[in-house]
Design a protein around this motif. Structure first.
Motif, PDB file in Angstrom:
ATOM      1  N   VAL A 251       0.760  -1.268   0.144  1.00 54.78           N
ATOM      2  CA  VAL A 251       0.120  -0.138   0.024  1.00 54.78           C
ATOM      3  C   VAL A 251       0.958   1.373  -0.011  1.00 54.78           C
ATOM      4  N   VAL A 252       1.814   1.441   0.734  1.00 51.49           N
ATOM      5  CA  VAL A 252       2.882   2.335   1.159  1.00 51.49           C
ATOM      6  C   VAL A 252       3.684   2.664  -0.430  1.00 51.49           C
ATOM      7  N   THR A 253       4.033   1.540  -0.780  1.00 48.87           N
ATOM      8  CA  THR A 253       4.583   1.694  -2.303  1.00 48.87           C
ATOM      9  C   THR A 253       3.747   2.375  -3.664  1.00 48.87           C
ATOM     10  N   ALA A 254       2.583   1.699  -3.530  1.00 46.93           N
ATOM     11  CA  ALA A 254       1.632   2.116  -4.328  1.00 46.93           C
ATOM     12  C   ALA A 254       1.304   3.704  -4.272  1.00 46.93           C
ATOM     13  N   ALA A 255       1.204   4.029  -2.813  1.00 48.88           N
ATOM     14  CA  ALA A 255       1.093   5.333  -2.870  1.00 48.88           C
ATOM     15  C   ALA A 255       2.192   6.469  -3.293  1.00 48.88           C
ATOM     16  N   GLY A 256       3.199   5.620  -3.362  1.00 50.27           N
ATOM     17  CA  GLY A 256       4.427   6.541  -3.762  1.00 50.27           C
ATOM     18  C   GLY A 256       5.413   7.052  -2.438  1.00 50.27           C
ATOM     19  N   TRP A 257       5.049   6.261  -1.196  1.00 49.29           N
ATOM     20  CA  TRP A 257       5.630   6.679  -0.274  1.00 49.29           C
ATOM     21  C   TRP A 257       6.880   5.658   0.020  1.00 49.29           C
ATOM     22  N   THR A 258       7.552   5.394  -0.990  1.00 44.58           N
ATOM     23  CA  THR A 258       8.460   4.452  -0.827  1.00 44.58           C
ATOM     24  C   THR A 258       9.832   4.332   0.177  1.00 44.58           C
ATOM     25  N   GLY A 259       9.763   5.651   0.640  1.00 46.88           N
ATOM     26  CA  GLY A 259      10.840   5.933   1.571  1.00 46.88           C
ATOM     27  C   GLY A 259      10.389   5.556   3.043  1.00 46.88           C
ATOM     28  N   LEU A 260       9.033   5.332   3.305  1.00 45.08           N
ATOM     29  CA  LEU A 260       8.458   4.866   4.517  1.00 45.08           C
ATOM     30  C   LEU A 260       8.409   3.318   4.510  1.00 45.08           C
ATOM     31  N   GLU A 261       8.397   2.959   3.335  1.00 46.35           N
ATOM     32  CA  GLU A 261       8.179   1.057   3.451  1.00 46.35           C
ATOM     33  C   GLU A 261       8.906   0.407   4.535  1.00 46.35           C
ATOM     34  N   PRO A 262      10.321   0.869   4.827  1.00 49.86           N
ATOM     35  CA  PRO A 262      10.830   0.137   6.024  1.00 49.86           C
ATOM     36  C   PRO A 262      10.269   0.391   7.190  1.00 49.86           C
ATOM     37  N   VAL A 263       9.465   1.501   7.532  1.00 45.70           N
ATOM     38  CA  VAL A 263       8.989   1.680   8.597  1.00 45.70           C
ATOM     39  C   VAL A 263       7.821   0.728   8.785  1.00 45.70           C
ATOM     40  N   VAL A 264       6.812   0.457   7.725  1.00 43.43           N
ATOM     41  CA  VAL A 264       5.794  -0.265   7.935  1.00 43.43           C
ATOM     42  C   VAL A 264       6.351  -1.761   7.940  1.00 43.43           C
ATOM     43  N   ARG A 265       7.408  -2.096   7.218  1.00 40.84           N
ATOM     44  CA  ARG A 265       7.922  -3.527   7.155  1.00 40.84           C
ATOM     45  C   ARG A 265       8.512  -3.757   8.929  1.00 40.84           C
ATOM     46  N   VAL A 266       9.087  -2.718   9.507  1.00 34.93           N
ATOM     47  CA  VAL A 266       9.268  -2.946  10.728  1.00 34.93           C
ATOM     48  C   VAL A 266       8.299  -2.979  11.698  1.00 34.93           C
ATOM     49  N   ALA A 267       7.012  -2.189  11.463  1.00 32.86           N
ATOM     50  CA  ALA A 267       5.760  -2.574  12.232  1.00 32.86           C
ATOM     51  C   ALA A 267       5.180  -3.865  11.986  1.00 32.86           C
ATOM     52  N   ALA A 268       5.221  -4.228  10.907  1.00 31.87           N
ATOM     53  CA  ALA A 268       4.622  -5.513  10.425  1.00 31.87           C
ATOM     54  C   ALA A 268       5.492  -6.655  11.224  1.00 31.87           C
ATOM     55  N   ALA A 269       6.519  -6.586  11.159  1.00 29.05           N
ATOM     56  CA  ALA A 269       7.261  -7.455  11.852  1.00 29.05           C
ATOM     57  C   ALA A 269       6.936  -7.492  13.537  1.00 29.05           C
ATOM     58  N   ALA A 270       7.018  -6.371  13.977  1.00 33.37           N
ATOM     59  CA  ALA A 270       6.682  -6.231  15.438  1.00 33.37           C
ATOM     60  C   ALA A 270       5.213  -6.657  15.688  1.00 33.37           C
ATOM     61  N   ALA A 271       4.303  -6.384  14.873  1.00 33.20           N
ATOM     62  CA  ALA A 271       3.045  -6.915  15.300  1.00 33.20           C
ATOM     63  C   ALA A 271       2.955  -8.321  15.364  1.00 33.20           C
ATOM     64  N   SER A 272       3.641  -8.873  14.078  1.00 34.28           N
ATOM     65  CA  SER A 272       3.469 -10.405  14.175  1.00 34.28           C
ATOM     66  C   SER A 272       4.116 -11.076  15.210  1.00 34.28           C
TER      67      SER A 272
END
Length: 418
Positions: A251-272
């Protein structure tokens, strides 16, 4: 030896949210969209209604039976030992599959594909170790992981809603009634985290007050998060989310916010990781309760004298989860987990329905709706998951029948000697 009551309301809500947020947001959208298509929000609403009914049943039961074990203990007290055993067995097998799914989801967001299996195994081993050193450490770590997860999800929702006016997502498949119900059954997997609160009834302070409040608060918070994420995913990705191993990051990549994709991946890993940690804790407590009644080997009923946790049960569960991670895939784990958990809550609703008098907190029609919802959704799950689930449930029933027969055989000679 009883478990220590160390968890307050905030701890219990954090553990429930930690289970649901990680399980739902970062794992279930791809398979659910694949079957529900454009009816994904209807499927989410159905899953939420069934989950709410089940949550009220769990809350009502937990207030009267504030002990470890969740519906295993409640059904034993309200209906009988066989109902309790089936509930506990379904919970254990369903949630062990959930643990495997969470470990695989963590690895999918955290590392490249070739490293996912060994990293998932290491994650399970590390969190089992955390659980072996006390429940307050578990609650503290879960709080931290939930906060990190919610920060990442806030980024996803903001990116998705910002990009929505100019996005041109691939249209989702048309919805069918069966597909929507199957999607609801898969999405139910995302709501089952509140059970972790109930299974820890022996460790919560003022359980008659704390557990019902924590269950409702955790479930309400999860519903809000799921609706926002579902809308963000459908508006920006559409059908492209189907088959993706990490749709939330997409979703972040499709929105053009590629610089924040690592933040989302960290959050996803933390949530899991948060979900995995809370799941392992809940299964350990149900295993402890079942072992105390000899419905699982008594060896697993031991509580560590220093840390006051069921360490043997935690380690045994961790080893089984690692085995599943090595041989299974994410979609199969989610379907199998939903099968076990829906049967577990079917029995919870039946147990709550039997309660009368002052202990009743909610009207009986909620238990009827919850039970019928569980029956409906469990019959729409993928066929393979349902067949495997049925086989494993029957295996557990066969084990208990054999144990009871052996126990009766050892009693009779003793009686004759008298």
């Amino acid at each position: 030896m009883p478990l220590a009551r160390r968890l307050n309301l905030a701890d219990a809500v954090a553990i429930g949210l930690g289970s649901m947020i990680g399980a739902g947001v970062f794992a279930v959208w791809s398979p659910a969209l694949g079957v529900a298509g454009s009816g994904i929000l209807i499927a989410l609403a159905i899953a939420a209604v069934v989950a709410f009914c089940n949550a009220t049943s769990s809350a009502q039961l937990a207030a009267v039976h504030p002990v470890a074990g969740g519906t295993y203990a409640y059904a034993r007290a309200e209906i009988g030992p066989w109902s309790g055993f089936i509930a506990g067995w379904c919970f254990v097998i369903g949630k062990i599959a959930s643990c495997a799914a969470m470990a695989m989801t963590f690895a999918a967001y955290a590392v490249p594909e070739q490293w996912r299996t060994p990293v998932a195994v290491l994650a399970v081993a590390a969190l089992v170790t955390v659980n072996c050193f006390g429940v307050t450490r578990t609650a503290l770590l879960t709080r931290i992981l939930v906060v990190i997860s919610l920060i990442g999800l806030a980024v996803v929702v903001t990116a998705g809603f910002t990009a929505a006016p100019t996005a041109s997502p691939t249209p989702l498949p048309d919805a069918t009634a069966y597909g929507v119900l199957q999607g609801a059954g898969l999405l139910f997997f995302a709501f089952a985290g509140y059970a972790r609160i109930a299974t820890m009834g022996e460790e919560v302070t003022d359980p008659a007050r704390t557990i019902p409040r924590a269950i409702v608060l955790a479930l309400s918070g999860a519903v809000v998060v799921y609706v926002l994420i579902a809308v963000a995913v459908t508006l920006t990705l559409g059908a492209d989310a189907i088959g993706s191993a990490h749709p939330i990051a997409d979703v972040v990549t499709a929105a053009g916010w590629t610089g924040l994709e690592p933040v989302v991946r960290v959050a996803a890993a933390a949530a899991s990781l948060g979900a995995l940690l809370a799941l392992l804790t809940g299964i350990g407590r149900t295993t402890l309760a079942m072992a105390r009644e000899s419905d699982l080997p008594r060896f697993l009923a031991h509580i560590d004298a220093r840390w006051q946790v069921p360490r043997r049960a935690e380690i045994a569960i961790g080893l089984i989860v690692i085995g599943i991670v090595l041989v299974a895939d994410l979609r199969g784990a989610i379907g199998f987990s939903s099968f076990g958990v829906l049967l577990y809550y079917l029995i919870a609703n039946a147990a709550a329905f039997r309660q009368t008098g002052e202990v009743r907190r909610y009207p009986r029609f909620l238990q009827v709706v919850g039970a019928l919802g569980c029956l409906l959704l469990v019959n729409t799950l993928p066929l393979v998951a349902s067949l495997i689930g049925t086989g494993v449930v029957l295996l557990g029933v066969g084990y208990r029948m054999l144990r009871l027969r052996v126990a009766r055989g050892t009693e009779h000679p003793h009686r004759r000697s008298r």
